[in-house]
Design an enzyme around this catalytic site. Structure first.
Site, PDB file in Angstrom:
ATOM      1  N   CYS A 126       1.522  -2.969   0.243  1.00  0.00           N
ATOM      2  CA  CYS A 126       1.438  -2.969   1.702  1.00  0.00           C
ATOM      3  C   CYS A 126       1.342  -4.404   2.214  1.00  0.00           C
ATOM      4  O   CYS A 126       0.748  -5.266   1.558  1.00  0.00           O
ATOM      5  CB  CYS A 126       0.177  -2.213   2.114  1.00  0.00           C
ATOM      6  N   ASP A 127       1.919  -4.636   3.378  1.00  0.00           N
ATOM      7  CA  ASP A 127       1.896  -6.005   3.922  1.00  0.00           C
ATOM      8  C   ASP A 127       0.665  -6.296   4.765  1.00  0.00           C
ATOM      9  O   ASP A 127       0.456  -7.417   5.191  1.00  0.00           O
ATOM     10  CB  ASP A 127       3.157  -6.274   4.758  1.00  0.00           C
ATOM     11  N   TYR A 155      -7.277  -1.704  10.448  1.00  0.00           N
ATOM     12  CA  TYR A 155      -7.000  -0.318  10.825  1.00  0.00           C
ATOM     13  C   TYR A 155      -8.238   0.582  10.831  1.00  0.00           C
ATOM     14  O   TYR A 155      -8.147   1.758  11.216  1.00  0.00           O
ATOM     15  CB  TYR A 155      -5.886   0.277   9.945  1.00  0.00           C
ATOM     16  N   ARG A 192       8.481   9.347  14.875  1.00  0.00           N
ATOM     17  CA  ARG A 192       7.253   8.544  14.983  1.00  0.00           C
ATOM     18  C   ARG A 192       6.648   8.718  16.377  1.00  0.00           C
ATOM     19  O   ARG A 192       5.427   8.802  16.535  1.00  0.00           O
ATOM     20  CB  ARG A 192       7.568   7.054  14.729  1.00  0.00           C
ATOM     21  N   ARG A 207       3.104   3.086  20.792  1.00  0.00           N
ATOM     22  CA  ARG A 207       3.593   1.953  19.999  1.00  0.00           C
ATOM     23  C   ARG A 207       5.094   2.071  19.692  1.00  0.00           C
ATOM     24  O   ARG A 207       5.816   1.089  19.722  1.00  0.00           O
ATOM     25  CB  ARG A 207       2.772   1.864  18.706  1.00  0.00           C
TER      26      ARG A 207
HETATM   27  P1  NAD Z   1      13.478   2.004  10.928  1.00  0.00           P
HETATM   28  O1  NAD Z   1      13.528   3.366  11.498  1.00  0.00           O
HETATM   29  O2  NAD Z   1      13.997   0.860  11.715  1.00  0.00           O
HETATM   30  O3  NAD Z   1      14.290   2.026   9.539  1.00  0.00           O
HETATM   31  C1  NAD Z   1      14.122   2.960   8.567  1.00  0.00           C
HETATM   32  C2  NAD Z   1      15.480   3.383   8.028  1.00  0.00           C
HETATM   33  O4  NAD Z   1      15.244   4.359   7.020  1.00  0.00           O
HETATM   34  C3  NAD Z   1      16.400   4.032   9.051  1.00  0.00           C
HETATM   35  O5  NAD Z   1      17.630   3.325   9.118  1.00  0.00           O
HETATM   36  C4  NAD Z   1      16.605   5.444   8.522  1.00  0.00           C
HETATM   37  O6  NAD Z   1      17.883   5.956   8.766  1.00  0.00           O
HETATM   38  C5  NAD Z   1      16.327   5.265   7.057  1.00  0.00           C
HETATM   39  N1  NAD Z   1      15.980   6.486   6.364  1.00  0.00           N
HETATM   40  C6  NAD Z   1      15.209   7.505   6.799  1.00  0.00           C
HETATM   41  N2  NAD Z   1      15.128   8.456   5.856  1.00  0.00           N
HETATM   42  C7  NAD Z   1      15.859   8.028   4.799  1.00  0.00           C
HETATM   43  C8  NAD Z   1      16.154   8.583   3.538  1.00  0.00           C
HETATM   44  N3  NAD Z   1      15.659   9.762   3.159  1.00  0.00           N
HETATM   45  N4  NAD Z   1      16.957   7.887   2.705  1.00  0.00           N
HETATM   46  C9  NAD Z   1      17.452   6.685   3.081  1.00  0.00           C
HETATM   47  N5  NAD Z   1      17.202   6.111   4.274  1.00  0.00           N
HETATM   48  C10 NAD Z   1      16.418   6.783   5.124  1.00  0.00           C
HETATM   49  O7  NAD Z   1      11.988   1.752  10.506  1.00  0.00           O
HETATM   50  P2  NAD Z   1      11.167   0.400  10.385  1.00  0.00           P
HETATM   51  O8  NAD Z   1      10.317   0.282  11.577  1.00  0.00           O
HETATM   52  O9  NAD Z   1      12.050  -0.714  10.026  1.00  0.00           O
HETATM   53  O10 NAD Z   1      10.216   0.732   9.166  1.00  0.00           O
HETATM   54  C11 NAD Z   1      10.720   1.067   7.888  1.00  0.00           C
HETATM   55  C12 NAD Z   1       9.614   1.459   6.948  1.00  0.00           C
HETATM   56  O11 NAD Z   1       8.884   0.328   6.508  1.00  0.00           O
HETATM   57  C13 NAD Z   1       8.576   2.390   7.559  1.00  0.00           C
HETATM   58  O12 NAD Z   1       8.166   3.308   6.582  1.00  0.00           O
HETATM   59  C14 NAD Z   1       7.463   1.460   7.925  1.00  0.00           C
HETATM   60  O13 NAD Z   1       6.274   2.131   8.094  1.00  0.00           O
HETATM   61  C15 NAD Z   1       7.500   0.575   6.732  1.00  0.00           C
HETATM   62  N6  NAD Z   1       6.797  -0.686   6.839  1.00  0.00           N
HETATM   63  C16 NAD Z   1       6.000  -0.947   5.820  1.00  0.00           C
HETATM   64  C17 NAD Z   1       5.317  -2.098   5.785  1.00  0.00           C
HETATM   65  C18 NAD Z   1       4.429  -2.316   4.606  1.00  0.00           C
HETATM   66  O14 NAD Z   1       4.209  -3.417   4.173  1.00  0.00           O
HETATM   67  N7  NAD Z   1       3.879  -1.263   3.994  1.00  0.00           N
HETATM   68  C19 NAD Z   1       5.449  -3.024   6.804  1.00  0.00           C
HETATM   69  C20 NAD Z   1       6.280  -2.742   7.872  1.00  0.00           C
HETATM   70  C21 NAD Z   1       6.986  -1.551   7.850  1.00  0.00           C
HETATM   71  C1  LMR Z   2       5.797  -1.363  13.146  1.00  0.00           C
HETATM   72  O1  LMR Z   2       6.658  -0.556  13.445  1.00  0.00           O
HETATM   73  O2  LMR Z   2       5.849  -2.541  13.458  1.00  0.00           O
HETATM   74  C2  LMR Z   2       4.653  -0.826  12.395  1.00  0.00           C
HETATM   75  O3  LMR Z   2       4.988  -0.731  11.081  1.00  0.00           O
HETATM   76  C3  LMR Z   2       3.386  -1.499  12.669  1.00  0.00           C
HETATM   77  C4  LMR Z   2       3.213  -1.623  14.136  1.00  0.00           C
HETATM   78  O4  LMR Z   2       3.365  -2.740  14.620  1.00  0.00           O
HETATM   79  O5  LMR Z   2       2.978  -0.625  14.786  1.00  0.00           O
END
Ligand code: NAD
Ligand code: LMR
Length: 441
Positions: free
Chosen positions: A169-170, A264, A93, A284
């Site tokens: 999406c949140d 966004y 990222r 970020r």
């Molecule tokens: P993070 O890196 O803390 O956690 C993600 C986890 O996914 C990691 O532990 C990683 O090892 C694992 N991972 C990666 N590839 C994988 C695979 N192929 N199979 C299984 N596990 C795998 O990330 P985060 O900041 O907690 O965010 C997680 C996801 O949630 C991101 O895609 C983020 O953009 C998304 N997100 C979505 C929303 C929404 O509402 N759409 C809101 C917040 C975060």
């Molecule tokens: C996060 O990692 O928190 C993102 O999904 C959104 C942000 O705050 O950049």
């Protein structure tokens, strides 16, 4: 009431502990029999998993809990897969943000060239999880909120058209929480909305108070035209780094004043402003790693060492209750009205029927039934057409292994000034993503 077996894919996510607390707090309407975590990074997941095992033992001993990197163990016997994976983790990222910035372009998690790079990594990861689900629990549903949701959803539409995957999406949920505060309501659930757009790229066209039909748009327009979405109730609850994003909604509203915008659009309508307010040495990702990741992992390690979570600082991830709303809609056929990312199929009448759009749907046991949002104005439609072409070209590039399609995608983004700059960014992204992207020819 039926008890549910759930697996959280991306168990090592920084969001996992507070989502688990949220799931426990919602057991009154969504009881659990089993909760599993799945990740492909055993070490990262163990930090979260060990602490969550203690939380579960103390607060929900009736729910069987485990964490694993073995797909068969994880995906067997589940009703729901809640997926929040980040393929390439924060390390990648960071490059998504910094590489475009090096060329003077927006560098962001889901918007612009960085979002496309993340999309090229996420597609394979999300499809793999769908395959595991369908192999080991063919009747399960996947609730996917892994980003970049727009590109992932388009890939699902193309490559898994019959799979039981719901993309949600949140961000609209978060903005609706703020809108409710602005209108003096206790909850966003007191509002009924009409909305159209793409993920991270949409507008509210109508917001009324559900119980009375009162039109809330005038209050919101008045407030947002002065303050953006920056409401005093957010003080202390919202990451300070987000303040400028909420504030900028004021300027986004000015150019399309009939509708309330998603925040966004800042990246697409004010890319020069965003770049001039970015620090390539501290983007970020660095903030999230120094903030949320340190806080969550530090607390997990503390709980594990103490052997108890009695005094844990983790809070219920209240705003993530939309995930349970969605699960309940499927499981209990609630017919709740929710914004989902679904094939347009005529809902936005004057827009590509094959586009993945974010619109209100009635959700029940057979999935979403999208509502008709009608015709949209030229300005909003033009922006969406350009952006949906970007998203479709990225998916083309992934499927065909096409350098040209990916170059076209980056060139077409409003965040990139020229085809030449697009090429430079692409070539550097290819180098950085060798381990993750299909080979582009
Ligand atoms: P993070 O890196 O803390 O956690 C993600 C986890 O996914 C990691 O532990 C990683 O090892 C694992 N991972 C990666 N590839 C994988 C695979 N192929 N199979 C299984 N596990 C795998 O990330 P985060 O900041 O907690 O965010 C997680 C996801 O949630 C991101 O895609 C983020 O953009 C998304 N997100 C979505 C929303 C929404 O509402 N759409 C809101 C917040 C975060
Ligand atoms: C996060 O990692 O928190 C993102 O999904 C959104 C942000 O705050 O950049």
């Amino acid at each position: 009431m039926k008890k549910h077996s759930v697996v959280i894919a991306g168990g090592g996510s920084t969001f996992t502990p507070e989502i688990i607390l949220m799931l426990l707090s919602e057991e009154g309407r969504f009881p659990l029999s089993e909760l599993k975590l799945y990740d492909n990074d055993a070490e990262r997941q163990a930090i979260v998993g060990n602490a969550c095992a203690i939380i579960m033992k103390e607060r929900a001993p009736h729910v069987k809990f485990s964490f694993t990197t073995d797909p068969k163990e994880a995906f067997t016997g589940v009703d729901f897969v809640m997926a929040h994976i980040r393929v390439g983790k924060y390390e990648m990222r960071s490059l998504d943000e910094k590489i475009p910035l090096k060329y003077g372009c927006v560098g962001q998690e889901t918007c612009g060239a960085g979002g496309m790079a993340y999309g090229m990594r996420s597609i394979g990861g999300v499809l793999e999880i769908i395959d595991y689900m369908e192999k080991y629990s063919p009747n399960a549903w996947m609730l996917n909120y892994s980003n970049p949701a727009a590109i992932v959803a388009e890939a699902c539409r193309r490559l898994k058209p019959n799979s039981k995957v719901l993309n949600i999406c949140d961000m609209p949920v978060g903005i609706e929480d703020i809108m409710a505060s602005i209108c003096g309501l206790k909850s966003r659930k007191e509002m009924q909305v009409r909305y159209f757009g793409l993920n991270h790229f949409g507008w509210w066209t109508s917001i009324i108070e559900k119980s009375t039909g009162r039109d809330l748009m005038p209050i919101l327009k008045e407030f947002v035209s002065k303050n953006g979405y920056l409401h005093p109730s957010m003080e202390g609850h919202v990451d300070a780094d987000w303040h400028s994003t909420y504030e900028k909604a004021r300027d986004i509203l000015a150019v399309s004043p009939n509708f309330m915008p998603n925040t966004y659009f800042k990246y697409y309508l004010f890319p020069d402003y965003v770049v001039s307010h970015s620090d390539i040495n501290y983007t970020r990702t660095d903030m999230v790693r120094d903030g949320r990741e340190k806080r969550v992992f530090g607390e997990c390690k503390r709980i594990t060492e103490a052997g108890t979570a009695k005094d844990s600082t983790f809070e219920v991830g209240g705003h993530a209750t939309y995930i349970v709303d969605l699960a309940c809609a499927i499981s209990n056929n609630t017919g709740e009205r929710m914004l989902l990312i679904v094939p347009n199929n005529g809902s936005i009448i004057n827009f590509d029927p094959t586009a993945m759009v974010e619109i209100p749907c009635i959700v029940g046991c057979n999935g979403p039934e999208p509502l008709v949002m009608g015709e949209i104005p030229r300005f909003n439609k033009g922006l969406m057409e350009q952006q949906v072409a970007v998203e479709k070209l990225v998916v083309d590039a992934w499927i065909e292994g096409s350098y040209l399609k990916m170059w076209q995608a980056i060139s077409m983004s409003r965040t990139v000034p020229s085809v030449e700059v697009a090429k430079k960014i692409l070539d550097e992204l290819i180098e950085a993503n060798k381990k993750y992207w299909p080979e582009l020819k």
